[in-house]
Motif scaffolding. Structure first.
Motif, PDB file in Angstrom:
ATOM      1  N   CYS A  87      -3.332 -13.400  12.004  1.00  0.00           N
ATOM      2  CA  CYS A  87      -2.976 -13.408  10.570  1.00  0.00           C
ATOM      3  C   CYS A  87      -3.088 -12.002   9.970  1.00  0.00           C
ATOM      4  O   CYS A  87      -4.094 -11.321  10.142  1.00  0.00           O
TER       5      CYS A  87
ATOM      6  N   CYS B 191      -0.687 -11.771   4.674  1.00  0.00           N
ATOM      7  CA  CYS B 191       0.454 -11.452   3.803  1.00  0.00           C
ATOM      8  C   CYS B 191       0.547 -12.448   2.657  1.00  0.00           C
ATOM      9  O   CYS B 191       1.244 -12.215   1.686  1.00  0.00           O
TER      10      CYS B 191
ATOM     11  N   CYS C  79       2.266 -17.777   3.279  1.00  0.00           N
ATOM     12  CA  CYS C  79       1.995 -19.215   3.395  1.00  0.00           C
ATOM     13  C   CYS C  79       1.349 -19.743   2.115  1.00  0.00           C
ATOM     14  O   CYS C  79       1.706 -20.813   1.616  1.00  0.00           O
TER      15      CYS C  79
END
Ligand code: SF4
Ligand code: F3S
Ligand code: FES
Length: 248
Positions: free
Chosen positions: A144, A147, A150
């Protein structure tokens, strides 16, 4: 080969804003972030944008391009036709600071709410041992880049400001799942996931997985297994018996 593209960029602040049209030069091999930088150098010197690596690794340049949450540095101009209008707007789920820059502190708050890794107290650092399969499971989640695409996409909070307080979002439910499945973590995270981090709000739409630039299978490998572990725990006959005895 270069051509002039038609960019439509959201300009404004927390009070007000509008879409502004710009004709802008595009050269072969460029990405959307290159075009935003060209706008800064030419027609819009004060255009605010957050970016850092231009290599898809820092997670800073998240924005919505033609309505889709994307990394601007990883979105090739060659994926659009030369005549189409390219609309660039800030992430919708977080408050705008200015132009394409949003206040993503919601995510930092949620990160702090997840208790950290809790190894058995009698194990010293250096004595930790685990199976390769457990190492690999964590490694997927560790890709991950934060960003927050999601977090921005999940419908639980995208159009429902009121859910933000009670929902950690896919990125941090994934962190809880990672720790709950970690063989050396002794904290009991299942009840907390359900009651404090809003796991029950997730109805497995998988939109979070679809936008993840690291292709992490957030729903299949983290959220669904965590939900299964919560249910297993709830219907475990020993846990059930214990809760009855405790209630007496
Ligand atoms: Fe971004 Fe994927 Fe991490 Fe979500 S899980 S913050 S989409 S890299
Ligand atoms: Fe949201 Fe992903 Fe669940 S988009 S509803 S957290 S599967
Ligand atoms: Fe770092 Fe785009 S600038 S991910």
């Amino acid at each position: 080969m270069s051509y002039d593209a038609h960019f439509r960029v959201w300009r404004g602040d927390s009070e007000k804003g509008e879409l502004v049209d710009y004709p802008v030069e595009v050269n072969e091999g460029e990405v959307v972030l290159d075009i935003i930088h060209r706008l800064q150098q030419t027609e819009a010197g004060d255009l605010a944008v957050r970016w850092n690596c231009k290599a898809g690794k820092c997670g800073s340049c998240s924005m919505e391009i033609n309505g889709k949450p994307r990394l601007a540095c990883m979105t090739r101009m060659s994926t659009f036709t030369e005549t189409e209008t390219i609309t660039v707007t800030p992430l919708r789920t977080f408050p705008v600071i200015r132009d394409l820059v949003t206040d993503v502190s919601f995510n930092y708050t949620k990160a702090r709410e997840v208790p950290s890794f809790a190894p058995p107290p009698d194990l010293e650092p250096g004595e930790y041992r685990m199976q390769q399969v457990d190492v690999e499971r964590s490694q997927e989640f560790r890709k991950c880049i934060e960003c927050y695409l999601c977090q921005n996409t999940c419908h639980v909070v995208r159009d429902h400001e009121e859910n933000k307080e009670n929902f950690a979002g896919p990125r941090y439910l994934m962190r809880i799942a990672e720790l709950d499945m970690h063989p050396l973590d002794v904290a009991d995270r299942k009840q907390e996931a359900q009651e404090e981090h809003g796991l029950g709000y997730c109805n497995i739409t998988k939109c979070c997985t679809e936008v993840c630039p690291e292709h992490i299978k957030i729903t299949d490998n983290a959220l669904i297994p965590l939900k299964e572990r919560v249910v297993d725990r709830k219907y475990d006959p020993l846990v059930w018996l214990g809760s009855k005895i405790f209630k007496r």
